[in-house]
Write an enzyme that holds these catalytic residues in place. Structure first.
Site, short mmCIF file in Angstrom:
data_model
loop_
_atom_site.label_atom_id
_atom_site.label_comp_id
_atom_site.label_asym_id
_atom_site.label_seq_id
_atom_site.Cartn_x
_atom_site.Cartn_y
_atom_site.Cartn_z
CE1 TYR A 10 13.90 35.12 37.46
CE2 TYR A 10 13.32 34.70 39.73
CZ TYR A 10 12.96 35.10 38.46
OH TYR A 10 11.66 35.48 38.21
CG HIS A 68 10.38 31.15 34.49
ND1 HIS A 68 11.66 31.35 34.93
CD2 HIS A 68 9.77 32.35 34.63
CE1 HIS A 68 11.81 32.62 35.31
NE2 HIS A 68 10.67 33.23 35.13
#
Length: 169
Positions: A10, A68
């Site tokens: 991000y 992730h």
């Protein structure tokens, strides 16, 4: 509680860290999560990722850090390479950072049952969290039951189905 979710993917660690440090709320009243990039698949890249996240946020510890995804995004759900061995290396880096006090909890995201079984076969500390896509039209009940049976907390991401639930009468 006040939870903030960051990830290397991000690119928001610095901003979240600044907000945490300057908002006037005590650090122990916040829960900061971050995610090691799905592409980091060795002990060294994972250990560096943890230190990079801490450095970018400017925080002395993170409440939760997760892998992730079990595979790099470009190979998402590729049946030919499941990255079982590589994820064990990444997990070892998470265990070491946890034992060093850099992380308060460690977990995974997007891991299927066999991904979890592979990891748990050799780990010292089992995953505490599996963050998965879960909402009213996507409820992976078997995976959720497996996690529950193994003491792994399931955390939903996109629980409002990327906003689609808000348009459903």
């Amino acid at each position: 509680g006040r939870g903030m979710d960051t990830a290397q993917a991000y690119g928001n660690e610095a901003g979240v860290g600044e907000g945490v440090r300057t908002c006037g709320v005590s650090r122990d009243e916040m829960f900061i999560t971050s995610k090691i990039a799905a592409e980091a698949k060795s002990y060294d890249t994972a250990a560096k990722a943890i230190d990079d996240i801490l450095s970018k946020t400017g925080l002395s510890y993170l409440d939760l850090v997760i892998i992730h995804a079990p595979q790099p995004w470009k190979q998402w759900r590729n049946k030919n390479n499941r990255y079982f061995a590589e994820n064990k290396e990444v997990w070892k880096a998470l265990e070491d950072a946890y034992q060093a006090g850099k992380l308060k909890a460690i977990g995974v995201s997007n891991f299927l049952q066999d991904d979890l079984e592979s990891l748990m076969a050799d780990c010292t500390i089992k995953p505490m969290v599996n963050q998965i896509l879960a909402h009213i039209s996507n409820t992976p009940l078997e995976l959720m039951a497996f996690c529950r049976q193994n003491g792994i907390l399931v955390e939903a991401y996109s629980p409002i189905a990327h906003g689609k639930v808000l348009k459903n009468k």
